[in-house]
Design an enzyme around this catalytic site. Sequence first.
Site, PDB file in Angstrom:
ATOM      1  CG  ASP A   1      -2.054  -0.985   1.130  1.00 17.99           C
ATOM      2  OD1 ASP A   1      -2.442  -1.338  -0.003  1.00 17.99           O
ATOM      3  OD2 ASP A   1      -2.567  -1.401   2.183  1.00 17.99           O
TER       4      ASP A   1
ATOM      5  CG  ASP B   1      -6.454  -1.324  -1.975  1.00 16.55           C
ATOM      6  OD1 ASP B   1      -6.669  -2.544  -2.174  1.00 16.55           O
ATOM      7  OD2 ASP B   1      -5.617  -0.901  -1.150  1.00 16.55           O
TER       8      ASP B   1
END
Length: 155
Positions: free
Chosen positions: A115, A131
């Site tokens: 991330d 995402d």
Amino acid sequence: MMRKFGIPFTILMLTLFDQIFKFWIVANIQLGEIQSFVPGLVSLTYLQNTGAAFSMLENQQWFFIVVTIVVLSGSGYYLYKNRTGSLGLVTALSLVIAGGLGNFIDRLRLGYVVDMFHLDFMNFAIFNLADAYLTIGVLVLFLVIFKDEMNGNKN
């Protein structure tokens, strides 16, 4: 672009872009380091997420792998069945598949998801391109379904 170059090509390019950006983040930002990207809006960081959104269900990799296979299979089947359907439906399903693949590759290859996007203006989970694809794809899918329901199209 999707219809001209093909749905599989579009999904491949989105997934490749996600993976390239993740490789760049890992190569250029130290784990946990935060670098300003768009001041006051978005920073870049490097986190290793072993869970889902907001790190829920941490270290449940087999669960995520099974769920991802089910979602990718269902989305792929529905996309194939409706490949000549509305642009909104095809776009939504393509985004869901590309996002699922991007994070699936990370889980299989690394055991966690990379991330990197941190929203500076609010307290929100750090996320990645995959995402974002998933979130936008699901939102568009809901809009398409809502529009179809409002118009009486119950395919």
